[in-house]
Design a protein around this motif. Structure first.
Motif, short mmCIF file in Angstrom:
data_model
loop_
_atom_site.label_atom_id
_atom_site.label_comp_id
_atom_site.label_asym_id
_atom_site.label_seq_id
_atom_site.Cartn_x
_atom_site.Cartn_y
_atom_site.Cartn_z
N ASN A 172 0.82 -1.21 0.00
CA ASN A 172 0.00 0.00 0.00
C ASN A 172 0.85 1.25 0.00
OD1 ASN A 172 -2.42 -1.53 0.22
ND2 ASN A 172 -1.88 -1.89 2.35
N GLU A 173 0.21 2.38 -0.36
CA GLU A 173 0.88 3.68 -0.46
C GLU A 173 1.99 3.58 -1.50
OE1 GLU A 173 -0.60 6.08 1.31
OE2 GLU A 173 -1.73 4.83 2.70
N ARG A 174 2.88 4.59 -1.52
CA ARG A 174 3.95 4.55 -2.51
C ARG A 174 5.19 5.28 -2.01
NH1 ARG A 174 1.69 7.47 -7.63
NH2 ARG A 174 3.72 6.94 -8.45
N GLY A 175 6.27 5.07 -2.75
CA GLY A 175 7.53 5.75 -2.43
C GLY A 175 7.99 5.39 -1.02
N PHE A 176 8.49 6.39 -0.32
CA PHE A 176 9.04 6.16 1.01
C PHE A 176 8.02 5.59 1.98
CE2 PHE A 176 10.57 7.75 5.18
CZ PHE A 176 11.75 7.05 5.20
N PHE A 184 -6.80 -0.83 4.41
CA PHE A 184 -7.18 0.20 5.37
C PHE A 184 -6.39 0.10 6.68
CE2 PHE A 184 -10.56 0.16 2.33
CZ PHE A 184 -10.92 1.49 2.20
N HIS A 185 -5.18 -0.42 6.57
CA HIS A 185 -4.29 -0.55 7.73
C HIS A 185 -4.95 -1.27 8.89
CE1 HIS A 185 -1.26 1.93 5.79
NE2 HIS A 185 -2.27 2.66 5.36
N LYS A 186 -5.85 -2.18 8.55
CA LYS A 186 -6.51 -2.94 9.60
C LYS A 186 -5.51 -3.93 10.21
CE LYS A 186 -11.24 -2.76 7.84
NZ LYS A 186 -12.02 -2.56 9.06
N SER A 187 -5.88 -4.44 11.35
CA SER A 187 -5.05 -5.48 11.97
C SER A 187 -5.32 -6.81 11.26
CB SER A 187 -5.43 -5.60 13.44
OG SER A 187 -5.03 -6.86 13.92
N LEU A 188 -4.36 -7.70 11.33
CA LEU A 188 -4.58 -9.05 10.77
C LEU A 188 -5.75 -9.74 11.46
CD1 LEU A 188 -0.92 -10.28 10.29
CD2 LEU A 188 -2.64 -10.03 8.50
N ASN A 189 -6.09 -9.23 12.63
CA ASN A 189 -7.20 -9.80 13.38
C ASN A 189 -8.56 -9.36 12.86
OD1 ASN A 189 -7.65 -11.58 15.46
ND2 ASN A 189 -8.06 -9.97 16.95
N GLU A 190 -8.58 -8.33 12.01
CA GLU A 190 -9.86 -7.79 11.55
C GLU A 190 -10.12 -8.08 10.08
OE1 GLU A 190 -10.03 -3.54 13.75
OE2 GLU A 190 -8.50 -3.71 12.19
N VAL A 191 -9.30 -8.93 9.48
CA VAL A 191 -9.43 -9.21 8.07
C VAL A 191 -9.53 -10.74 7.90
CG1 VAL A 191 -8.13 -7.14 7.46
CG2 VAL A 191 -6.93 -9.30 7.68
#
Lengths: 587, 166
Positions: A172-176, A184-191
């Motif tokens: 996700n995102e790009r560059g630096f 959505f930057h969810k936790s592995l526990n919520e996916v």
């Protein structure tokens, strides 16, 4: 198959290699090492990290050996000043914003990045780049994700998407700001993560690791009030040795049992006994479903990664799942009922630790429905790696221990229980019993080679007591998905299916010792460890579950018969659909 | 992540249109980007509910969609204003003082990059070269371009939009 051969030169060495292979593969044939980081054969071949660059005469610039195909007459240089400088700068840049806490990193001394830094002779870092610190995702009971140690190699992404077909991790995102994470930057526990832990086994660094539960076990062992017992899965004994420098495929059953004794467990049990019990229950269920016209195909339920996958992605197959708990959960329930009574211990004081090749079993143990006696069937699950850490912490000299055997009253298992550790093993174990129960006479040959091996989906048709039993075996969740699609579309029909979440089955589970890319790219871990499992089976006097005297005793003394009311109470469970991305209020 | 204020619930009339967009592209290779474009046109941005609907409709994992959405600056997770301000931070604009233009916009609007004003009128974003380097520094408000800017012109430009009849 004859492949066209071509001639190439690598570092003045002239060799003949098959056409179409990569420069990296050709170098491997010539026994010339080229450093790699993102490369993992057959899983991640994307030429992203640029560690493997080489000079090829006639080509401008440096080329990534892991993706560049050889051609006739090619002249390759793997160690020129330009190559060395490029690799070094690339590595220094990767290190410049890496969270370099090697001393306290779980992957120290088993880290591909650390090894590269040593091999490429990185001294003082010339670049101290901007750093970007992100929170740790440690909400999952199985997997911890530390983005600050991630080197963006994408091996976990490929594993999750292309091998497991779950695709909960992506770039996700790009560059630096590029980050590997769930949506959505969810936790592995919520996916819809199955917690299989295959991402951990391919991570070159410490960015993905299991949730460490060793403290809970140390605490329990120190608590005089508790009766702490341990059980070990079949796949652990053929892999634990790797943590202590032994060759892949070493069988270390005795050393493992002796170490567990020294750690202070009251009893050391073999989960394989419960695997035999699973076979009795599951075969009874299969026969019942076939005879009474129940839901078919019956699908095995030993692999908690597979169960969670089914709940998320194929809820329409939940009724096909065997209601049998997985073997270690059965064992836990038995330890807190039958065993507690026999030993005259309060079940509340029995503390069950499972040593498993698996991270998904940590999640499984927390399922509230798996508490047959009113207490969790299993209190703590440790992976093979965590057990190795405890053994090292206790300063046990693993390689020099006296011969030790599992404890009774449930210490004796059959070879059928042992082979649960490899793909096709549960199927084969079930067939050994089903064929004899339905056929009414002993089998001449108890080895079912059709269901062994590393092919993704295996099919077999076996004559069992007048019935042509159609069986299928899938390992790796993408293969499982493909098999289920075929059934859904009416392209295939089976009576009985074995599914294991991990490619190769438990021997290659997400909790097993981690072998770096430069080992596992050129040697099939699944096959090497499975070989040891089948050797263990061959060496056992009893190789069929229904002939295990301990299992017979359990039914005589306690359960009555397979599928009895009591057996259902303690040994069976149920499943429910799970939402994939439940709404969470994360303001 | 802040709460979504867009009311992009899938039971609103846009949901049916989104379904039509997905159906139109369902059997096309490389459908994801055009679907995301049209969905963003429809909703103004791409909140999780919309991405989930696209994921289910196209059978593409949500993690992959989110990866694409966050990679391209054209896609937005946050609602945009009625007037979308884009400040060019390309090399020419940057050396000609784009930063002071950006600072002034932040100050006057009271928002940061990527945000939208409370009244929903303006959103502020930065972009890479828009191809008007001769006019550097440049900003765009919706489709209108303002070039050779100085920071003290900003207030007047904003007022012009505030006074526009809605």
């Amino acid at each position: 198959m004859d492949r066209e051969m071509i001639n190439i030169t690598i570092d003045t060495r002239k060799i003949e290699v098959p056409k179409g292979i990569t420069v990296l593969e050709a170098a491997k044939i010539a026994n010339i090492a080229i450093p790699t980081l993102c490369f993992l054969k057959d899983i991640n071949e994307i030429g992203a990290c640029r560690m493997c660059v080489v000079e090829i005469e006639g080509f401008r610039g440096l080329q990534a050996a892991c993706v560049f195909p050889v051609s006739d007459g090619m002249v390759i240089w793997t160690q020129t000043p330009a190559v060395r400088e490029s690799r070094k700068v690339t590595l220094e840049l990767i290190l410049s914003n890496h969270d370099r806490k090697c001393l306290s990193c779980v992957r120290s001394r088993n880290c591909e990045l650390q090894r590269l830094a040593e091999e490429l002779n990185i001294g003082d870092l010339r670049f101290d780049g901007e750093t970007y610190r992100l929170p740790l995702d440690n909400f999952s009971p199985s997997i911890v994700r530390d983005p600050n140690k991630c080197v963006l190699c994408r091996r976990c992404v490929s594993m999750c998407k292309n091998v497991q077909g779950t695709a909960v991790l992506d770039t996700n995102e790009r560059g630096f700001k590029t980050i590997v994470s769930p949506a959505f930057h969810k936790s592995l526990n919520e996916v819809p993560c199955t917690m299989c832990g295959q991402c951990i086994t391919v991570c070159p660094v410490g960015a993905l690791r299991e949730k460490d539960d060793t403290d809970k076990v140390w605490e329990a062992l120190a608590n005089k009030e508790l009766h702490v017992v341990v059980q070990t899965a079949p796949a652990v004994r053929v892999a634990l040795g790797e943590e202590f420098g032994m060759p892949i495929g070493s069988r270390v059953t005795s050393n493992m049992v002796a170490s567990l004794r020294r750690l202070g467990f009251r009893k050391v049990f073999d989960t394989d006994t419960a695997a035999d019990l699973t076979i009795m229950e599951e075969v009874t269920e299969l026969v019942h479903r076939i005879k009474e016209g129940g839901k078919l195909p019956l699908i095995t339920s030993c692999s908690p990664g597979w169960i969670k996958y089914c709940e998320h992605y194929y809820p329409e197959f939940l009724e096909n799942l065997s209601t049998c708990k997985s073997p270690h959960e059965m064992f836990g329930a038995l330890l807190k009922s039958y065993y507690a009574a026999k030993m005259n211990v309060d079940p509340a004081k029995v503390f069950v630790v499972s040593i498993m090749p698996c991270t998904a079993k940590k999640f499984e143990a927390k399922r509230t429905e798996l508490a047959a006696t009113g207490y969790p069937d299993v209190d703590v699950v440790l992976t093979t790696r965590e057990l190795a850490r405890m053994i090292r912490e206790a300063a046990i000299n693993f390689n020099e221990l006296p011969e030790r055997h599992f404890d009774d009253p449930m210490g004796e298992a059959s070879g059928a229980g042992v082979i649960f550790g490899a793909t096709g093993g549960v199927m084969e174990a079930a067939l050994r019993t089903a064929a004899e129960i339905l056929g009414g006479k002993p089998l001449e040959n108890i080895e079912f080679h059709q269901v062994r091996g590393v092919e993704g989906i295996k099919e077999a048709e076996i004559e069992v007591g007048g019935l042509k039993l159609k069986a299928a075996v899938a390992h790796g969740l993408k293969n499982a998905g493909q098999l289920l699609e075929k059934i859904k579309n009416g392209e295939a029909e089976y009576h009985f299916i074995e599914i294991m979440a991990c490619p190769g089955g438990c021997v290659n589970g997400g909790g097993q010792p981690i072998q770096p890319s430069y080992v596992r790219s050129w040697l099939d871990l699944r096959a090497e460890r499975a070989k040891a499992i089948y050797e263990e089976d061959r060496d056992l006097p009893i190789r069929k579950s229904h002939e295990n005297p301990r299992v017979k005793m359990l039914y005589d003394e306690f359960f009555g018969e397979p599928g009895s009311h009591k057996a259902h109470e303690l040994l069976h469970t149920h499943y429910a659909p799970r939402e994939n991305y439940p709404e969470t209020d994360k303001n | 992540m802040s709460a979504c204020k867009c009311n992009a619930h899938l039971d609103d009339p846009r949901a049916e249109k989104l379904r039509q967009i997905i159906t139109k592209y369902r059997n096309t290779n490389g459908a994801l980007i055009p679907v995301l474009h049209e969905a963003q046109e429809l909703y103004g941005h791409l909140p999780i509910e919309v991405q989930k609907a696209i994921s289910e409709g196209l059978n593409v994992p949500l993690a992959e969609i989110y990866g694409v959405v966050t990679f391209y600056t054209q896609f937005s997770l946050m609602p945009k204003g009625k007037f979308k301000i884009q400040v060019c931070m390309g090399t020419a604009c940057y050396v000609k003082g784009a930063n002071s233009i950006l600072d002034k916009l932040k100050e006057k609007l009271g928002v940061d990059i990527g945000d939208c004003t409370e009244d929903g009128l303006f959103s502020l974003d930065v972009c890479r070269c828009i191809g008007a380097c001769g006019l550097a520094p440049v900003i765009m408000i919706n489709d209108e371009v303002y070039g050779t800017l100085t920071a003290d012109q900003i207030e007047g430009i904003i007022r012009k939009y505030q006074e526009r009849p809605v």
